[in-house]
Enzyme design. Structure first.
Site, PDB file in Angstrom:
ATOM      1  N   VAL A  86       0.807  -1.182   0.043  1.00 25.92           N
ATOM      2  CA  VAL A  86      -0.006   0.180   0.030  1.00 25.92           C
ATOM      3  C   VAL A  86       0.812   1.334  -0.101  1.00 25.92           C
ATOM      4  O   VAL A  86       1.731   1.551   0.974  1.00 25.92           O
ATOM      5  CB  VAL A  86      -0.875   0.060   1.148  1.00 25.92           C
ATOM      6  CG1 VAL A  86      -2.022   1.445   1.296  1.00 25.92           C
ATOM      7  CG2 VAL A  86      -1.819  -1.328   1.124  1.00 25.92           C
ATOM      8  N   LYS A  87       0.760   2.050  -1.089  1.00 25.00           N
ATOM      9  CA  LYS A  87       1.362   3.168  -1.387  1.00 25.00           C
ATOM     10  C   LYS A  87       0.571   4.439  -0.398  1.00 25.00           C
ATOM     11  O   LYS A  87      -0.472   4.746  -0.904  1.00 25.00           O
ATOM     12  CB  LYS A  87       1.578   3.710  -2.621  1.00 25.00           C
ATOM     13  CG  LYS A  87       2.892   4.466  -2.947  1.00 25.00           C
ATOM     14  CD  LYS A  87       3.086   4.206  -4.493  1.00 25.00           C
ATOM     15  CE  LYS A  87       4.242   5.272  -4.985  1.00 25.00           C
ATOM     16  NZ  LYS A  87       4.180   5.231  -6.444  1.00 25.00           N
TER      17      LYS A  87
END
Length: 218
Positions: A86-87
């Site tokens: 997850v960025k």
């Protein structure tokens, strides 16, 4: 050093994967839009399509800027595929979200990092990766490579496990310089990876070998 490709183009991702040296993919809403991928369902499917091509980590970016929405969006992204990282943007609520995800065992990539202080906060919060944007710093006459060196020094001081992902890599020399400094990962266009293949003496040497072989077999 891990090699990631920074794109949403499936053809380029497959080309890099087929080369045998690709370790992962990073992408973002701008790169998705460049490929004509719009709308939540299409974007989520595209992440799945990328995961089907590569064997490494795939960074999928949240577009929310408020903690609770980041958490909701990030959990949905992480549930798409085991390769998803997850960025999360480097903002106050982003750091809170990274800490939350870290505690839940969800891997994260802290993006839009432009200072060593930001990188320190990301590591403290438990980010899996931190992404300093060296090309964008160079664009404003700042030293992107010096930032990588500062972060490397700080992380080594305290044995942080967060990996330095040199982002916004523009060309082959960025890759070489980041490798010299000790970046754990680089992400850039396919051209920055393929550029490592090239040297004029390799080309001229191969041409001579082939010409001499041809002469000897006529």
């Amino acid at each position: 050093m891990k090699f990631f490709i920074d794109t949403a183009n499936l053809k380029q991702i497959k080309e890099a994967q087929d080369l045998g040296v690709l370790d992962g993919v990073t992408t973002n809403p701008s790169l998705m839009a460049k490929e004509g991928i719009t709308g939540r369902d299409n974007i989520l499917q595209h992440y799945k399509d990328i995961c089907a091509i590569v064997t490494g980590d795939v960074s999928a970016e949240v577009i929310s800027t408020e903690f609770s929405e980041m958490v909701k969006e990030g959990e949905a992204l992480a549930a798409l595929h085991e390769q998803i990282v997850v960025k999360v943007p480097m903002i106050k609520d982003g750091i809170k979200a990274i800490k939350y995800f870290s505690d839940k065992g969800i891997r994260t990539n802290c993006t839009l990092v432009f200072s060593s202080g930001q990188a320190l906060l990301a590591a403290k919060a438990g980010a899996t990766y931190v992404s300093p944007f060296i090309g964008r710093l160079d664009d404003i006459s700042s030293d992107g490579l010096n930032l990588i060196a500062e972060i490397r020094h700080i992380y080594d001081n305290y044995a942080f496990q967060t990996e330095i992902l040199a982002a916004s890599v523009r060309h082959t020399m960025h890759v070489i310089d980041c490798a010299k400094i000790g970046a754990d990962v680089m992400t850039g266009p396919l051209s920055s990876i393929e550029g490592l293949l090239k040297h004029p003496l390799t080309d001229s040497g191969l041409a001579k070998f082939l010409a001499d072989y041809k002469k000897g077999n006529n």
